[in-house]
Design a protein around this motif. Sequence first.
Motif, PDB file in Angstrom:
ATOM      1  N   UNK A  81       0.807  -1.228   0.000  1.00  0.00           N
ATOM      2  CA  UNK A  81       0.000   0.000   0.000  1.00  0.00           C
ATOM      3  C   UNK A  81       0.833   1.268   0.000  1.00  0.00           C
ATOM      4  N   UNK A  82       2.117   1.137   0.305  1.00  0.00           N
ATOM      5  CA  UNK A  82       2.975   2.309   0.398  1.00  0.00           C
ATOM      6  C   UNK A  82       3.208   2.698   1.841  1.00  0.00           C
ATOM      7  N   UNK A  83       4.454   3.031   2.169  1.00  0.00           N
ATOM      8  CA  UNK A  83       4.790   3.372   3.550  1.00  0.00           C
ATOM      9  C   UNK A  83       4.046   4.616   4.014  1.00  0.00           C
ATOM     10  N   UNK A  84       3.832   5.559   3.111  1.00  0.00           N
ATOM     11  CA  UNK A  84       3.132   6.786   3.484  1.00  0.00           C
ATOM     12  C   UNK A  84       1.737   6.508   3.999  1.00  0.00           C
ATOM     13  N   UNK A 141       1.979   4.898   7.426  1.00  0.00           N
ATOM     14  CA  UNK A 141       2.393   5.862   8.443  1.00  0.00           C
ATOM     15  C   UNK A 141       1.265   6.814   8.820  1.00  0.00           C
ATOM     16  N   UNK A 142       0.470   7.223   7.846  1.00  0.00           N
ATOM     17  CA  UNK A 142      -0.631   8.159   8.129  1.00  0.00           C
ATOM     18  C   UNK A 142      -1.677   7.556   9.071  1.00  0.00           C
ATOM     19  N   UNK A 143      -1.753   6.222   9.078  1.00  0.00           N
ATOM     20  CA  UNK A 143      -2.680   5.534   9.977  1.00  0.00           C
ATOM     21  C   UNK A 143      -2.075   5.289  11.354  1.00  0.00           C
ATOM     22  N   UNK A 144      -0.828   5.716  11.525  1.00  0.00           N
ATOM     23  CA  UNK A 144      -0.166   5.532  12.816  1.00  0.00           C
ATOM     24  C   UNK A 144       0.248   4.099  13.081  1.00  0.00           C
ATOM     25  N   UNK A 145       0.440   3.311  12.006  1.00  0.00           N
ATOM     26  CA  UNK A 145       0.841   1.909  12.147  1.00  0.00           C
ATOM     27  C   UNK A 145       2.367   1.838  12.156  1.00  0.00           C
ATOM     28  N   UNK A 146       2.910   1.359  13.266  1.00  0.00           N
ATOM     29  CA  UNK A 146       4.362   1.255  13.373  1.00  0.00           C
ATOM     30  C   UNK A 146       4.852  -0.163  13.627  1.00  0.00           C
ATOM     31  N   UNK A 148      -4.751  -4.048  14.716  1.00  0.00           N
ATOM     32  CA  UNK A 148      -5.876  -3.234  15.169  1.00  0.00           C
ATOM     33  C   UNK A 148      -6.446  -2.362  14.056  1.00  0.00           C
ATOM     34  N   UNK A 149      -5.598  -2.016  13.081  1.00  0.00           N
ATOM     35  CA  UNK A 149      -6.029  -1.056  12.058  1.00  0.00           C
ATOM     36  C   UNK A 149      -6.012  -1.617  10.642  1.00  0.00           C
ATOM     37  N   UNK A 150      -5.828  -2.917  10.530  1.00  0.00           N
ATOM     38  CA  UNK A 150      -5.748  -3.526   9.198  1.00  0.00           C
ATOM     39  C   UNK A 150      -6.988  -3.217   8.365  1.00  0.00           C
ATOM     40  N   UNK A 151      -8.143  -3.153   9.023  1.00  0.00           N
ATOM     41  CA  UNK A 151      -9.393  -2.910   8.308  1.00  0.00           C
ATOM     42  C   UNK A 151      -9.445  -1.526   7.665  1.00  0.00           C
ATOM     43  N   UNK A 152      -8.552  -0.628   8.071  1.00  0.00           N
ATOM     44  CA  UNK A 152      -8.506   0.716   7.508  1.00  0.00           C
ATOM     45  C   UNK A 152      -7.708   0.769   6.206  1.00  0.00           C
ATOM     46  N   UNK A 153      -6.980  -0.274   5.928  1.00  0.00           N
ATOM     47  CA  UNK A 153      -6.214  -0.370   4.693  1.00  0.00           C
ATOM     48  C   UNK A 153      -7.087  -0.991   3.599  1.00  0.00           C
TER      49      UNK A 153
END
Length: 241
Positions: free
Chosen positions: A198-201, A204-209, A216-221
């Motif tokens: 999906x691209x690092x940007x 990063x914008x989703x706060x995934x580190x 927790x945030x995979x569904x946002x991708x």
Amino acid sequence: MGIDPRTIKEMLQLQILSKSSLLSSGNSVSSDSGEEDNDFSSLLSSLLSQQQEQLPTTSAALGKLSSLSTGGPPASGITNRALSGPATASLNRYMQEQLAASKPTEFESMIQNASRKFGVDSSLVKAVIDAESSFNPRAESRAGAKGLMQLMDTTGQGLGVTDPFNPAQNIEGGTRHLSDLLVKYNGNHATALAAYNAGAGRVDRLGITNDSDLSAKLHLLPAETQQYVRKVMQLKQHYEA
């Protein structure tokens, strides 16, 4: 690459299950148990004959295993009868799939070289190549990603790739890119894969580190990225075998 010991374990388990009638309709061992033994031996023999040139040592060991498991010498070849019955047919399909997948690819030396050079597990490199292009060096997506590891032109150029359809260049560039992402995300494989797709940007914008954040945030991708991460992680486990 050797034959996965777990494959042999599966074969033995299926043979035992068959004798226990868990793979058949009866409640006790049938009178055809001898034929099932021969079926199992024939399947092993078929596997050995296909692996013999590449894996002589392993083949010899499996030959002994076949003899021990059936109480006699390995069968000389696979027969039509060995392909009959749902249990043995299913086992045969499983073995053929495992055999095909376990063979080293024509790009094996390139993968191993890049793996060592950039400190990335070869199993991860293979998994990405498999998911991205199914090992097709001429693959090109509608978005313009090219080659084995599906590099975009701008990404490839930044990695020193001048010909994305050159297998050695593509594998080296893609593996270097994976290495950079693994360093960025502190060795978290799933997160690095999400960024690869999906691209690092975007990650990063989703706060995934890390992988915990990703879970927790995979569904946002994008759905494609979600499926990609799962697929590559499963393939990685396979190539580790």
